[in-house]
Design a protein around this motif. Sequence first.
Motif, mmCIF file in Angstrom:
data_model
loop_
_atom_site.group_PDB
_atom_site.id
_atom_site.type_symbol
_atom_site.label_atom_id
_atom_site.label_comp_id
_atom_site.label_asym_id
_atom_site.label_seq_id
_atom_site.Cartn_x
_atom_site.Cartn_y
_atom_site.Cartn_z
ATOM 1 N N ILE A 74 0.848 -1.194 0.000
ATOM 2 C CA ILE A 74 0.000 0.000 0.000
ATOM 3 C C ILE A 74 0.883 1.242 0.000
ATOM 4 O O ILE A 74 0.650 2.190 -0.756
ATOM 5 C CB ILE A 74 -0.964 -0.012 1.206
ATOM 6 N N GLY A 75 1.915 1.258 0.843
ATOM 7 C CA GLY A 75 2.833 2.393 0.894
ATOM 8 C C GLY A 75 3.576 2.602 -0.416
ATOM 9 O O GLY A 75 3.808 3.739 -0.849
ATOM 10 N N PHE A 76 3.941 1.521 -1.057
ATOM 11 C CA PHE A 76 4.635 1.551 -2.342
ATOM 12 C C PHE A 76 3.830 2.303 -3.395
ATOM 13 O O PHE A 76 4.378 2.991 -4.254
ATOM 14 C CB PHE A 76 4.892 0.102 -2.776
ATOM 15 N N MET A 77 2.515 2.188 -3.326
ATOM 16 C CA MET A 77 1.629 2.805 -4.323
ATOM 17 C C MET A 77 1.368 4.289 -4.055
ATOM 18 O O MET A 77 0.752 4.964 -4.872
ATOM 19 C CB MET A 77 0.292 2.063 -4.370
ATOM 20 N N ASN A 78 1.844 4.813 -2.929
ATOM 21 C CA ASN A 78 1.589 6.207 -2.583
ATOM 22 C C ASN A 78 2.323 7.135 -3.548
ATOM 23 O O ASN A 78 3.518 7.004 -3.753
ATOM 24 C CB ASN A 78 2.020 6.470 -1.134
ATOM 25 N N LYS A 79 1.606 8.054 -4.125
ATOM 26 C CA LYS A 79 2.189 8.973 -5.108
ATOM 27 C C LYS A 79 2.590 10.315 -4.505
ATOM 28 O O LYS A 79 3.395 11.041 -5.075
ATOM 29 C CB LYS A 79 1.189 9.238 -6.245
ATOM 30 N N SER A 80 2.039 10.675 -3.357
ATOM 31 C CA SER A 80 2.295 12.005 -2.797
ATOM 32 C C SER A 80 3.367 12.017 -1.706
ATOM 33 O O SER A 80 3.916 13.069 -1.407
ATOM 34 C CB SER A 80 0.999 12.605 -2.244
ATOM 35 N N ASN A 81 3.648 10.885 -1.104
ATOM 36 C CA ASN A 81 4.644 10.819 -0.039
ATOM 37 C C ASN A 81 5.829 10.013 -0.575
ATOM 38 O O ASN A 81 5.882 8.793 -0.452
ATOM 39 C CB ASN A 81 4.029 10.158 1.198
ATOM 40 N N ILE A 82 6.769 10.726 -1.171
ATOM 41 C CA ILE A 82 7.899 10.084 -1.851
ATOM 42 C C ILE A 82 8.756 9.278 -0.880
ATOM 43 O O ILE A 82 9.198 8.166 -1.218
ATOM 44 C CB ILE A 82 8.762 11.147 -2.581
ATOM 45 N N LYS A 83 8.979 9.791 0.316
ATOM 46 C CA LYS A 83 9.793 9.049 1.288
ATOM 47 C C LYS A 83 9.123 7.720 1.630
ATOM 48 O O LYS A 83 9.781 6.684 1.693
ATOM 49 C CB LYS A 83 10.042 9.864 2.551
#
Length: 131
Positions: A74-83
């Motif tokens: 799920i975190g991998f798919m985040n587009k707005s939180n690059i870190k």
Amino acid sequence: MSFSILNNKETILYPNSQFERRVILQYYLDNDIQIDEEERKILLECIAVEPESIGIIGCLLNDKTHLNTLRLAIGFMNKSNIKLANLATKYLEELSIEEADNYYYVEKGFDEFTDVEKDVESVYNIVYFPY
């Protein structure tokens, strides 16, 4: 406001504290803070329905369980939180999303899911299979 998971246990665990929870979790992520055993226990109980918080929890826990693999996916798919996306990608290198996915879809029955598993699996489905 203290940014300690331990000092904000109720905020972390309260289902409707999405914004406050994410601020605390983001503070840990941004400052590369390693969680201790008590904070780990709190995060393992946390029912979050917000993809970003779930992904950050996955990075903070950084364990190799199937559930945490879904959190990291799920975190991998985040587009707005690059870190978050970069760290989740790094942690996923040694894990198999397919194995975790199969575990929850084939091996373990939905009626056996904990509340935390239900929410993570539900958000995982929304993120990976939006239609």
